[in-house]
Motif scaffolding. Sequence first.
Motif, PDB file in Angstrom:
ATOM      1  N   LEU A 162       0.828  -1.208   0.000  1.00 47.83           N
ATOM      2  CA  LEU A 162       0.000   0.000   0.000  1.00 47.83           C
ATOM      3  C   LEU A 162       0.859   1.254   0.000  1.00 47.83           C
ATOM      4  O   LEU A 162       0.517   2.253  -0.640  1.00 47.83           O
ATOM      5  N   SER A 163       1.987   1.210   0.708  1.00 45.78           N
ATOM      6  CA  SER A 163       2.897   2.357   0.701  1.00 45.78           C
ATOM      7  C   SER A 163       3.455   2.591  -0.688  1.00 45.78           C
ATOM      8  O   SER A 163       3.568   3.737  -1.145  1.00 45.78           O
ATOM      9  N   ALA A 164       3.811   1.505  -1.384  1.00 45.39           N
ATOM     10  CA  ALA A 164       4.327   1.643  -2.752  1.00 45.39           C
ATOM     11  C   ALA A 164       3.265   2.224  -3.676  1.00 45.39           C
ATOM     12  O   ALA A 164       3.563   3.044  -4.556  1.00 45.39           O
ATOM     13  N   GLU A 165       2.013   1.809  -3.475  1.00 43.12           N
ATOM     14  CA  GLU A 165       0.927   2.349  -4.298  1.00 43.12           C
ATOM     15  C   GLU A 165       0.726   3.839  -4.025  1.00 43.12           C
ATOM     16  O   GLU A 165       0.524   4.626  -4.962  1.00 43.12           O
ATOM     17  N   GLU A 166       0.804   4.244  -2.767  1.00 41.03           N
ATOM     18  CA  GLU A 166       0.679   5.672  -2.447  1.00 41.03           C
ATOM     19  C   GLU A 166       1.868   6.457  -2.975  1.00 41.03           C
ATOM     20  O   GLU A 166       1.727   7.603  -3.407  1.00 41.03           O
ATOM     21  N   ASN A 167       3.038   5.857  -2.959  1.00 41.11           N
ATOM     22  CA  ASN A 167       4.210   6.524  -3.542  1.00 41.11           C
ATOM     23  C   ASN A 167       4.022   6.730  -5.040  1.00 41.11           C
ATOM     24  O   ASN A 167       4.483   7.732  -5.596  1.00 41.11           O
ATOM     25  N   ARG A 168       3.377   5.771  -5.691  1.00 38.74           N
ATOM     26  CA  ARG A 168       3.096   5.945  -7.120  1.00 38.74           C
ATOM     27  C   ARG A 168       2.195   7.167  -7.337  1.00 38.74           C
ATOM     28  O   ARG A 168       2.413   7.969  -8.251  1.00 38.74           O
ATOM     29  N   LYS A 169       1.197   7.316  -6.468  1.00 41.56           N
ATOM     30  CA  LYS A 169       0.320   8.478  -6.578  1.00 41.56           C
ATOM     31  C   LYS A 169       1.087   9.773  -6.286  1.00 41.56           C
ATOM     32  O   LYS A 169       0.822  10.812  -6.891  1.00 41.56           O
ATOM     33  N   THR A 170       2.042   9.698  -5.353  1.00 40.07           N
ATOM     34  CA  THR A 170       2.875  10.877  -5.075  1.00 40.07           C
ATOM     35  C   THR A 170       3.676  11.269  -6.302  1.00 40.07           C
ATOM     36  O   THR A 170       3.784  12.458  -6.645  1.00 40.07           O
ATOM     37  N   VAL A 171       4.249  10.270  -6.969  1.00 37.37           N
ATOM     38  CA  VAL A 171       5.009  10.547  -8.191  1.00 37.37           C
ATOM     39  C   VAL A 171       4.101  11.178  -9.247  1.00 37.37           C
ATOM     40  O   VAL A 171       4.499  12.121  -9.945  1.00 37.37           O
ATOM     41  N   GLY A 465      -2.438  17.721  -2.342  1.00 42.25           N
ATOM     42  CA  GLY A 465      -2.574  16.319  -2.739  1.00 42.25           C
ATOM     43  C   GLY A 465      -3.460  16.100  -3.936  1.00 42.25           C
ATOM     44  O   GLY A 465      -3.978  15.008  -4.136  1.00 42.25           O
ATOM     45  N   GLY A 466      -3.623  17.115  -4.773  1.00 43.15           N
ATOM     46  CA  GLY A 466      -4.449  16.951  -5.969  1.00 43.15           C
ATOM     47  C   GLY A 466      -3.622  16.489  -7.157  1.00 43.15           C
ATOM     48  O   GLY A 466      -2.396  16.438  -7.109  1.00 43.15           O
ATOM     49  N   GLY A 467      -4.329  16.130  -8.207  1.00 42.45           N
ATOM     50  CA  GLY A 467      -3.639  15.844  -9.470  1.00 42.45           C
ATOM     51  C   GLY A 467      -3.460  14.394  -9.805  1.00 42.45           C
ATOM     52  O   GLY A 467      -3.294  14.037 -10.966  1.00 42.45           O
ATOM     53  N   TRP A 468      -3.453  13.490  -8.823  1.00 43.05           N
ATOM     54  CA  TRP A 468      -3.140  12.101  -9.131  1.00 43.05           C
ATOM     55  C   TRP A 468      -4.360  11.304  -9.559  1.00 43.05           C
ATOM     56  O   TRP A 468      -4.244  10.182 -10.037  1.00 43.05           O
ATOM     57  N   LYS A 469      -5.568  11.826  -9.353  1.00 39.36           N
ATOM     58  CA  LYS A 469      -6.771  11.048  -9.646  1.00 39.36           C
ATOM     59  C   LYS A 469      -6.855  10.783 -11.143  1.00 39.36           C
ATOM     60  O   LYS A 469      -6.599  11.659 -11.935  1.00 39.36           O
TER      61      LYS A 469
END
Length: 469
Positions: A162-171, A465-469
Amino acid sequence: MKPALAVLILMSLAGCALGPDYKRPDVSVPKGYRVPDPQSEAGDAASLADAPWFEVFQDEQLQRLIREALANNYDLRDAVARVDAARAVVGITRADQFPNAGVSGAVNFNRLSRDGATRIPTSVLPDQNRTFGSAALNLLSFEVDLWGKLRRATEAARAELLSAEENRKTVATVLVSDVATAYLSLRELDYALEISERTLKTRESSLELVKTRQGGGVATMLDLRQAEQLVETAAQSIPTLKQQIEQTENRISLLVAKNPDGVVRGRGFNEQTFPPEVPPGLPSSLLERRPDIRAAEQLLVGANARIGVAKAAYFPQLSLTGLLGGQSTQLASLFSGPSAAWSLVPQVSQPIFTAGRLKNGVRLAEAQRQGALIYYERTIQTAFAEVSNALIAHRRMRESRERQQALVNALRDRTRLAYVRYRGGVDTQLNALDADRDLFQAELTLASIRLGEMLTVVDLYKALGGGWK
């Protein structure tokens, strides 16, 4: 049946899991973000970050570039690969919770020597060639998870996924903001180039006027040199701007994973629009919206679970191994009744003296959890600071842009009047040249401030935290 029953009983007892259960730490959340004028900010739950990026950035070409970047960017593709790797680790770790079964078989061909260390007479062993075969179904190879070690390990691996998935969204969030920043900077440079080229033409016309007046004895050689200076100043800025434009285009090409090339433009610099209001929303919602905060929390969840894995090493480990098959010296009778073989081997191991290895393993896991907690809290505080900085910058840059726009309007009127007076012979050329020089610099400064105002919206969108959706 009795051994099998005992196994089922032991497996049913494997219900406890050592180590602390995760509980989200209490975090001090401010009631509102720090802004220059708190009274003007309504405490509405709606936030700029709730809008998809294609509603915030409305330039069609910018949207196309963002889509290309989200599909092709190297950093984002690497983040996706890390998610896939973390998902595979979860599968590998979870597999240890279940019995492993397999099949094995072997055939041995041997020739025994009659003249060896122990002589074998013909009456005892008529045939020197011997064949031995075995076939077995490995019913299970299984560690009974009495103390929850394997479940805690799976919990940790799943949290890291889950952390890796959230990091992907951060990228993805950073990528959207990087593309928008580079594109808006490119349009500002284009606009600055337009200003420079327009100013150059105006100054070349003024230079021709000075040459004419100097030829008629009205203007002096000093007037001519000053006019030439202004022309060269404007001309000198153009190559520098073109260099910056081409390098910015290359940066955008890299973000969209393409070879260096030109970039198709969309709306002009002064035509770029953003939502009229940029509400930040409630600070408490930031904890759920920003992917880097959620990634840090999942690292904390994983570190918390690792404590249970370390503590389980103190207790007995029960493993079960069982097989069913046949063994025979003749392959033809390998599966006959007398050749049948089975085994069930429960094995218990208990560490007695490890010279502090287990104790320090627990200490290490607890220290890593403390480090993950500190990182989680620092990530939250950093997020609050980034949002506040973006809000302050947006407010102050807007005020600065309004002041600079008023200055440019005044200088434009001053320049017009100065040249009218100069051409009419009622004022000196120096005043006209000073006004022209001040206007040129003021217009460039206005473009830079306007870009800064745009980029504060981009920064705020990313900080929320916008933009990743």
